[in-house]
Enzyme design. Structure first.
Site, PDB file in Angstrom:
ATOM      1  N   LYS A 260     -66.103  33.804  29.472  1.00 37.83           N
ATOM      2  CA  LYS A 260     -66.858  34.879  28.700  1.00 37.83           C
ATOM      3  C   LYS A 260     -66.937  36.047  29.750  1.00 37.83           C
ATOM      4  O   LYS A 260     -67.504  35.935  30.714  1.00 37.83           O
ATOM      5  CB  LYS A 260     -68.183  34.329  28.328  1.00 37.83           C
ATOM      6  CG  LYS A 260     -68.966  35.323  27.432  1.00 37.83           C
ATOM      7  CD  LYS A 260     -70.026  35.005  26.818  1.00 37.83           C
ATOM      8  CE  LYS A 260     -70.894  36.152  26.016  1.00 37.83           C
ATOM      9  NZ  LYS A 260     -71.898  35.523  25.274  1.00 37.83           N
TER      10      LYS A 260
ATOM     11  N   LYS B 120     -63.282  34.859  25.527  1.00 40.58           N
ATOM     12  CA  LYS B 120     -64.317  35.888  24.401  1.00 40.58           C
ATOM     13  C   LYS B 120     -64.235  37.101  25.443  1.00 40.58           C
ATOM     14  O   LYS B 120     -64.726  37.016  26.585  1.00 40.58           O
ATOM     15  CB  LYS B 120     -65.700  35.437  24.216  1.00 40.58           C
ATOM     16  CG  LYS B 120     -66.476  36.430  23.521  1.00 40.58           C
ATOM     17  CD  LYS B 120     -67.904  35.578  23.330  1.00 40.58           C
ATOM     18  CE  LYS B 120     -68.600  36.711  22.862  1.00 40.58           C
ATOM     19  NZ  LYS B 120     -70.114  36.293  23.074  1.00 40.58           N
TER      20      LYS B 120
HETATM   21  C1  PBG Z   1     -75.111  35.671  23.169  1.00 43.42           C
HETATM   22  C2  PBG Z   1     -73.831  36.038  22.620  1.00 43.42           C
HETATM   23  C3  PBG Z   1     -73.016  37.247  22.425  1.00 43.42           C
HETATM   24  C4  PBG Z   1     -71.832  37.171  21.646  1.00 43.42           C
HETATM   25  C5  PBG Z   1     -71.707  36.023  21.203  1.00 43.42           C
HETATM   26  N1  PBG Z   1     -72.985  35.298  21.748  1.00 43.42           N
HETATM   27  C6  PBG Z   1     -73.476  38.684  23.019  1.00 43.42           C
HETATM   28  C7  PBG Z   1     -73.575  38.737  24.545  1.00 43.42           C
HETATM   29  O1  PBG Z   1     -73.281  37.790  25.405  1.00 43.42           O
HETATM   30  O2  PBG Z   1     -74.238  39.762  25.162  1.00 43.42           O
HETATM   31  C8  PBG Z   1     -70.972  38.563  21.169  1.00 43.42           C
HETATM   32  C9  PBG Z   1     -70.279  38.214  19.862  1.00 43.42           C
HETATM   33  C10 PBG Z   1     -69.881  39.460  19.355  1.00 43.42           C
HETATM   34  O3  PBG Z   1     -69.909  40.597  19.954  1.00 43.42           O
HETATM   35  O4  PBG Z   1     -69.260  39.521  17.993  1.00 43.42           O
HETATM   36  N2  PBG Z   1     -75.012  35.168  24.561  1.00 43.42           N
END
Ligand code: PBG
Length: 331
Positions: A202, A256
Site C-alpha cells: 500500500k 493499492k
Molecule cells: C484506510 C484506507 C484508505 C483507503 C482504503 N482504506 C485511505 C488511506 O489509507 O488514507 C483508500 C481507498 C480509496 O482511495 O478508494 N487506511
C-alpha cells in the site's frame, strides 16, 4: 520471448483478430463479475443516501440502504462488498476507541447485511483512520505514529469485526507485524476460517483523496502517511512486504492503488503466485468519472478496458467503485 512460428506472409497475426468469435476464442484473460469487490460507505441514520462530491455516483448509505445495496450486489452476482464507515466527529478520539466498539457502524452494517443477504461476502478494513481524531491509521503520540501500541488496538478491532460476521479482514494500516498479531488473535478466539486480505503493498498515494472525504478523514488528517505507507518509488520493497504478510498468515494480498501500480500487481503475481487483488482507488475512479462527465471518454468501454487491465496484469480480483456498472455490463 516466444519465437514466431513463421515469417511473413505465412505468419499474419491479424488472422486471429478478424472476427469477434475468433478474438473471443483466443482472449488470454477474461474479466467476470466474480472478480469484483464493491466498496460501500456507510453512515448513521435511516433512508439516507448522501452523495460524496468528489466521487460522482457514490453515496454514503445508512445501514438500511446498505442492506438494499447488498441485495442489489447479490442480484448482479457481485460476490463481495467492502464496507467503510463515515464516523461522526463526536465518536472520534486520539485512541480511536470506536474502532473496537462491537456496535460501531461497520459492525452493525455487517450484521444487518449478513442477516438479510447471507450469501454475500463482507470485507472490512482494519485500520484506525476512520475513528482517529488525528486521521492516521495508527495511534499518534507527539507526532509519531506508534507501531506496537497500534497493534493492540488493531487486534481488538479485528476480533470485533470477526465476531460481527465479517468474512475477510483487510488490514490496511501498514503497521509492522499486524498480520501475525491478527492471525494469532483469530486462532486464539476460535475464528480459524476468517480470511485475511492484507493491504500488503500500500503506497503513500495522492489518489486516496476522495476516499478521505467520503469517510470524513480529510479535515482530521495531520501531516501525511509516509512513515507507514510505501514510497511510490519502490518495487522490491513491495515484494518484501508481501513476503512478510504471507509468512504471518495472510491468505491473499492487495496492491493499492491500482492502475498506476500494475507493474507491482504483475510482479507480485509472478513472484508469489498467490491470490492478488488490486484496489482501483477513489482518485482513479474520480479521474475517470471526471472525464466521463465531460464526454471525453466513453464510460462503459473505459470501465471494461481498465478493469480488464488488472486481469491482464495478473490480478485475481479488483476492488472498484465501478463494480455495479461493470456487473450490469456483463449482464
Ligand atoms: C484506510 C484506507 C484508505 C483507503 C482504503 N482504506 C485511505 C488511506 O489509507 O488514507 C483508500 C481507498 C480509496 O482511495 O478508494 N487506511
Amino acid at each position: 520471448m516466444t519465437p514466431l512460428a513463421a515469417p511473413f506472409p505465412h505468419c499474419r497475426p491479424r488472422r486471429l483478430r478478424r472476427t469477434a468469435w475468433i478474438r473471443d476464442m483466443v482472449a488470454e484473460t477474461r474479466l467476470s463479475v466474480s472478480d469484483l469487490i464493491w466498496p460501500l460507505f456507510v453512515r448513521e441514520g435511516e433512508g439516507m443516501e448522501e452523495p460524496v462530491a468528489s466521487l460522482p455516483g457514490v453515496s454514503r448509505l445508512s445501514v438500511d440502504r446498505a442492506v438494499e445495496a447488498a441485495q442489489r450486489a447479490a442480484d448482479l452476482g457481485i460476490p463481495c462488498l467492502a464496507l467503510f464507515p463515515y464516523t461522526d466527529a463526536a465518536d472520534k478520539n486520539p485512541e480511536a476507541t470506536e474502532a473496537w466498539n462491537p456496535e460501531n457502524l461497520v459492525n452493525r452494517a455487517t450484521r444487518a447485511i449478513k442477516a438479510a443477504v447471507p450469501g454475500i461476502g463482507v470485507l472490512l478494513d482494519v485500520a484506525l483512520d476512520p475513528y482517529n481524531s488525528d486521521g492516521h491509521d495508527g495511534i499518534v503520540r507527539d507526532g509519531t505514529i506508534l507501531n506496537d501500541e497500534t497493534l493492540i488496538a488493531l487486534e481488538k478491532m479485528a476480533l470485533c469485526q470477526a465476531e460481527a460476521g465479517c468474512d475477510i479482514l483487510g488490514p490496511s494500516d501498514m503497521m509492522d507485524g499486524r498480520i501475525g498479531v491478527i492471525r494469532s488473535a483469530l486462532e486464539a478466539h476460535d475464528f480459524p476460517d476468517t480470511l485475511i486480505m492484507s493491504y500488503a503493498a500500500k503506497y503513500a498515494s495522492v489518489f486516496y483523496g476522495p476516499f478521505r472525504d467520503a469517510v470524513g478523514a480529510t479535515g482530521a488528517l495531520k501531516g501525511d502517511k509516509k512513515t507507514y505507507q510505501m514510497d511510490p518509488a519502490n518495487s522490491a520493497e513491495a515484494m518484501r512486504e508481501v513476503a512478510i504478510d504471507l509468512a504471518e498468515g495472510a491468505d491473499m494480498v492487495m496492491v493499492k492503488p491500482g492502475l498506476p501500480y500494475l507493474d507491482i500487481c504483475g510482479r507480485v503475481k509472478r513472484e508469489f503466485d498467490v491470490p492478488v487483488f488490486a484496489y482501483q482507488v477513489s482518485g482513479e475512479y474520480a479521474m475517470l468519472e471526471a472525464a466521463f462527465g465531460h464526454g471525453w471518454l466513453e464510460r462503459e468501454r473505459t470501465v471494461l478496458e481498465t478493469l480488464g487491465a488488472f486481469k491482464r496484469a495478473g490480478c485475481d480480483g479488483i476492488l472498484t467503485y465501478h463494480a455495479p456498472l461493470a456487473a450490469e455490463l456483463f449482464g
